[in-house]
Design a protein around this motif. Structure first.
Motif, PDB file in Angstrom:
ATOM      1  N   ALA A  54       0.831  -1.209   0.000  1.00 47.24           N
ATOM      2  CA  ALA A  54       0.000   0.000   0.000  1.00 47.24           C
ATOM      3  C   ALA A  54       0.863   1.255   0.000  1.00 47.24           C
ATOM      4  CB  ALA A  54      -0.928  -0.008   1.214  1.00 47.24           C
ATOM      5  N   ALA A  55       1.935   1.223   0.783  1.00 47.94           N
ATOM      6  CA  ALA A  55       2.793   2.401   0.890  1.00 47.94           C
ATOM      7  C   ALA A  55       3.514   2.709  -0.413  1.00 47.94           C
ATOM      8  CB  ALA A  55       3.816   2.207   2.016  1.00 47.94           C
ATOM      9  N   THR A  56       3.719   1.715  -1.249  1.00 49.16           N
ATOM     10  CA  THR A  56       4.460   1.919  -2.498  1.00 49.16           C
ATOM     11  C   THR A  56       3.577   1.892  -3.730  1.00 49.16           C
ATOM     12  OG1 THR A  56       4.948  -0.451  -2.648  1.00 49.16           O
ATOM     13  CG2 THR A  56       6.565   0.937  -1.511  1.00 49.16           C
ATOM     14  N   ALA A  57       2.269   1.847  -3.553  1.00 40.18           N
ATOM     15  CA  ALA A  57       1.365   1.685  -4.693  1.00 40.18           C
ATOM     16  C   ALA A  57       1.194   2.944  -5.530  1.00 40.18           C
ATOM     17  CB  ALA A  57      -0.007   1.214  -4.211  1.00 40.18           C
ATOM     18  N   LEU A  58       1.314   4.092  -4.918  1.00 36.16           N
ATOM     19  CA  LEU A  58       0.985   5.337  -5.604  1.00 36.16           C
ATOM     20  C   LEU A  58       2.168   5.854  -6.420  1.00 36.16           C
ATOM     21  CD1 LEU A  58      -1.217   7.418  -6.011  1.00 36.16           C
ATOM     22  CD2 LEU A  58      -0.384   8.613  -4.005  1.00 36.16           C
ATOM     23  N   LYS A  67      -5.832  14.830  -6.975  1.00 34.24           N
ATOM     24  CA  LYS A  67      -6.151  13.395  -7.034  1.00 34.24           C
ATOM     25  C   LYS A  67      -5.079  12.584  -6.303  1.00 34.24           C
ATOM     26  CE  LYS A  67      -7.969   9.637  -9.244  1.00 34.24           C
ATOM     27  NZ  LYS A  67      -9.278   9.202  -9.548  1.00 34.24           N
ATOM     28  N   ILE A  68      -3.819  12.948  -6.465  1.00 37.55           N
ATOM     29  CA  ILE A  68      -2.736  12.227  -5.781  1.00 37.55           C
ATOM     30  C   ILE A  68      -2.881  12.380  -4.269  1.00 37.55           C
ATOM     31  CG2 ILE A  68      -0.242  12.248  -5.351  1.00 37.55           C
ATOM     32  CD1 ILE A  68       0.105  12.818  -8.367  1.00 37.55           C
ATOM     33  N   LYS A  69      -3.239  13.585  -3.793  1.00 34.67           N
ATOM     34  CA  LYS A  69      -3.435  13.783  -2.355  1.00 34.67           C
ATOM     35  C   LYS A  69      -4.619  12.964  -1.850  1.00 34.67           C
ATOM     36  CE  LYS A  69      -1.197  18.211  -1.777  1.00 34.67           C
ATOM     37  NZ  LYS A  69      -1.297  19.589  -1.324  1.00 34.67           N
ATOM     38  N   ASP A  70      -5.705  12.936  -2.626  1.00 29.65           N
ATOM     39  CA  ASP A  70      -6.870  12.134  -2.237  1.00 29.65           C
ATOM     40  C   ASP A  70      -6.508  10.650  -2.169  1.00 29.65           C
ATOM     41  OD1 ASP A  70      -8.386  14.440  -2.115  1.00 29.65           O
ATOM     42  OD2 ASP A  70      -9.354  14.123  -4.066  1.00 29.65           O
TER      43      ASP A  70
END
Length: 192
Positions: A54-58, A67-70
Motif C-alpha cells: 500500500a505504501a508503495t502503490a501510488l 487526485k494524488i493527495k486524495d
C-alpha cells in the motif's frame, strides 16, 4: 443493496464475545491454542507486506495533485486498517498465550451477574479471544477489499501511463511520417 452500518463488525464480535463468556467453558480454546496462534501468525505475515504494498502503490501517472493527495489519504487509511488488523491479531496471540499460561483462570472469586447467571472472570479470556477472532474474520473481508482497491489503483495508473506512452508514440509517428519526402504528384488522381 443497502450498506451495512458502520461498526457492525465490532458490535457483532463484541456480542459473540459476551455470548461465549456466558455459555462456553472458560478453557474452550485450551486444546487449540497452538493452531489458532499459527493461523494468526499467517495473518500477521500477510498484513505486513500488504502495508508495504500500500505504501508503495501510488505513482504520479497523469493524476492531478489533488487526485494524488486524495489517493494518498485513502492509502494512508488502508495502511492504518492493515496495521490495526495486525495489532488485533497480535493481541489475540497474547491473550491466548496468557490464558494458556494462567491455565484459563483468573485468581479471583466469581462475580455474580444478575440473579440467574454466574459469570466468572476467567471467562474474560474466552470473551476477549472470541471477540478478537470474530472481529478478525469479519474484517478480513475489508482486508481483501483493500488489496483489490490497491490493484484497481495500480491498473488505473498503468492505464494512464500507457495512454501517455501511446500519445507520445503517436506524436513520434506523426513526426516520422512528416519527415518523409514524397515524389511530386504523389497521391493525385490520374484521370482514366
Amino acid at each position: 443493496m443497502s450498506k451495512a452500518p458502520a461498526g457492525w463488525e465490532t458490535w457483532t464480535a463484541l456480542g459473540m464475545g459476551v455470548v461465549s463468556a456466558v455459555f462456553m467453558p472458560a478453557d474452550f480454546y485450551s486444546s487449540s491454542v497452538s493452531e489458532i496462534v499459527t493461523v494468526l501468525g499467517f495473518l500477521m505475515a500477510a498484513f505486513v507486506p500488504a502495508m508495504v504494498l500500500a505504501a508503495t502503490a501510488l505513482r504520479a501517472g497523469g493524476f492531478s495533485i489533488k487526485k494524488i493527495k486524495d489517493l494518498g489519504g485513502a492509502i494512508r487509511r488502508q495502511i492504518r486498517m492493515f496495521g490495526g488488523l495486525l495489532l488485533y491479531a497480535l493481541a489475540a496471540c497474547v491473550v491466548l498465550i496468557a490464558g494458556k499460561i494462567a491455565d484459563w483462570r483468573f485468581p479471583v472469586p466469581p462475580v455474580q451477574h444478575g440473579s440467574q447467571i454466574s459469570l466468572y472472570l476467567s471467562s474474560a479470556y474466552l470473551a476477549v479471544v472470541t471477540f478478537l477472532i470474530v472481529f478478525l474474520i469479519l474484517r478480513f473481508f475489508a482486508f481483501i477489499a483493500g488489496i483489490e482497491s490497491l490493484l484497481n489503483l495500480t491498473i488505473e495508473i498503468a492505464e494512464d501511463e500507457a495512454r501517455t506512452g501511446d500519445r507520445q508514440a503517436d506524436v513520434d509517428a506523426d513526426h516520422e511520417l512528416a519527415s518523409y519526402d514524397t515524389p511530386a504528384g504523389y497521391g493525385t488522381t490520374i484521370p482514366s
